[in-house]
Design a protein around this motif. Structure first.
Motif, PDB file in Angstrom:
ATOM      1  N   ILE A 235       0.807   8.299  -3.802  1.00 17.80           N
ATOM      2  CA  ILE A 235       0.061   8.874  -4.925  1.00 17.80           C
ATOM      3  C   ILE A 235      -1.155   9.650  -4.427  1.00 17.80           C
ATOM      4  O   ILE A 235      -1.415  10.784  -4.859  1.00 17.80           O
ATOM      5  CB  ILE A 235      -0.368   7.761  -5.903  1.00 17.80           C
ATOM      6  CG1 ILE A 235       0.864   7.142  -6.574  1.00 17.80           C
ATOM      7  CG2 ILE A 235      -1.319   8.315  -6.957  1.00 17.80           C
ATOM      8  CD1 ILE A 235       0.552   5.928  -7.419  1.00 17.80           C
ATOM      9  N   ALA A 236      -1.909   9.051  -3.492  1.00 23.34           N
ATOM     10  CA  ALA A 236      -3.133   9.691  -3.011  1.00 23.34           C
ATOM     11  C   ALA A 236      -2.833  10.966  -2.229  1.00 23.34           C
ATOM     12  O   ALA A 236      -3.434  12.022  -2.477  1.00 23.34           O
ATOM     13  CB  ALA A 236      -3.921   8.708  -2.143  1.00 23.34           C
TER      14      ALA A 236
ATOM     15  N   LEU B 253       0.429   3.555  -3.100  1.00 23.10           N
ATOM     16  CA  LEU B 253      -0.907   4.140  -3.207  1.00 23.10           C
ATOM     17  C   LEU B 253      -1.063   5.327  -2.266  1.00 23.10           C
ATOM     18  O   LEU B 253      -1.698   6.334  -2.611  1.00 23.10           O
ATOM     19  CB  LEU B 253      -1.970   3.074  -2.894  1.00 23.10           C
ATOM     20  CG  LEU B 253      -1.982   1.841  -3.802  1.00 23.10           C
ATOM     21  CD1 LEU B 253      -3.087   0.881  -3.381  1.00 23.10           C
ATOM     22  CD2 LEU B 253      -2.171   2.260  -5.258  1.00 23.10           C
TER      23      LEU B 253
ATOM     24  N   TRP C 269       0.774  -1.244   0.000  1.00 23.79           N
ATOM     25  CA  TRP C 269       0.000   0.000   0.000  1.00 23.79           C
ATOM     26  C   TRP C 269       0.806   1.295   0.000  1.00 23.79           C
ATOM     27  O   TRP C 269       0.245   2.351  -0.319  1.00 23.79           O
ATOM     28  CB  TRP C 269      -0.941   0.015   1.204  1.00 23.79           C
ATOM     29  CG  TRP C 269      -0.280  -0.304   2.518  1.00 23.79           C
ATOM     30  CD1 TRP C 269      -0.200  -1.523   3.119  1.00 23.79           C
ATOM     31  CD2 TRP C 269       0.403   0.608   3.389  1.00 23.79           C
ATOM     32  NE1 TRP C 269       0.485  -1.439   4.304  1.00 23.79           N
ATOM     33  CE2 TRP C 269       0.863  -0.138   4.503  1.00 23.79           C
ATOM     34  CE3 TRP C 269       0.655   1.981   3.342  1.00 23.79           C
ATOM     35  CZ2 TRP C 269       1.578   0.446   5.546  1.00 23.79           C
ATOM     36  CZ3 TRP C 269       1.363   2.566   4.385  1.00 23.79           C
ATOM     37  CH2 TRP C 269       1.812   1.803   5.469  1.00 23.79           C
TER      38      TRP C 269
END
Length: 234
Positions: free
Chosen positions: A106-107, A103, A100
């Protein structure tokens, strides 16, 4: 800016044409912090369309004056501070096998960058041309740039110390004594000395105009493989 300019100059095709020509002039800034001068420029274009005596040269000169400091602030804040901090926080989890961390990077990165651009765009539009001029004239922009430069270098230094490792496994032995170059020599002089030397060499190469980043990357890989194969470094 084109949709905004079309709305501002909806009844003035000649004014729209001139505004589009001004917009096509060089504007080399960082993506997110560029929103502040873009908001200011849109405010100036709107005032000009309403009949306020703003010369075209003033808008062009304002653009030329704004993008260097905002590019410096954006590069230092976003790419030398925020991104390295996020990567430094997530790298240990990624190295442990978690799926994770990319992610999250990026988020969170998308959220921070888009929020920053949205806020700066509206701030620039609402404050108008005076905002950035006040920052530049007061010298505050230089203090902000200096702060984020120091912060960025601090974070990068921490990442190098924690993520880069160069050690020497060579041990010199005699009948009764063994001398490990890493622990008995290099670490005695300065912990992570070889890592620091390697970093400074790469940094000096990055400053040379005739040495590209790809050459440095491939050269580092080749040297590392060769020296590792013969047992000089580990």
């Amino acid at each position: 800016m084109l949709p905004c300019l079309k709305k501002i100059y909806k009844d003035d095709s000649e004014g729209l044409h001139e505004a589009m020509e001004r917009t096509s002039e060089l504007f080399n800034a960082e993506d997110m912090t560029a929103a502040l001068p873009v908001g200011i420029l849109l405010s100036m274009e709107e005032q000009k369309a309403k009949g306020v005596p703003i010369e075209s040269e003033m808008i062009s000169e304002t653009k030329a004056a704004l993008f260097p400091p905002m590019a410096a602030v954006g590069d230092t804040l976003n790419w030398a501070t925020i991104v390295p901090v996020m990567l430094a926080l997530m790298c240990p989890y990624a190295l442990s096998g978690a799926w994770w961390p990319p992610l999250v990077v990026i988020a969170v990165g998308a959220l921070l960058c888009n929020s920053q651009a949205y806020i700066l765009m509206h701030m620039g539009y609402n404050l108008g041309n005076r905002a950035i001029k006040d920052l530049v004239q007061s010298g505050l922009i230089n203090k902000i740039m200096s702060f984020f430069t120091v912060m960025g270098m601090f974070v990068i230094g921490g990442m190098i110390s924690s993520l880069v490792s160069v050690t020497c496994p060579i041990t010199i032995s005699s009948s009764d004594v063994s001398f490990a170059l890493q622990s008995d020599l290099f670490d005695a002089l300065m912990p992570n000395l070889l890592t620091l030397i390697a970093t400074l060499i790469i940094f000096s190469l990055c400053k040379k105009e005739n040495v590209s980043v790809l050459k440095i990357i491939y050269g580092t890989m080749v040297i590392g493989i060769v020296l590792g194969a013969v047992g000089v470094i580990a």
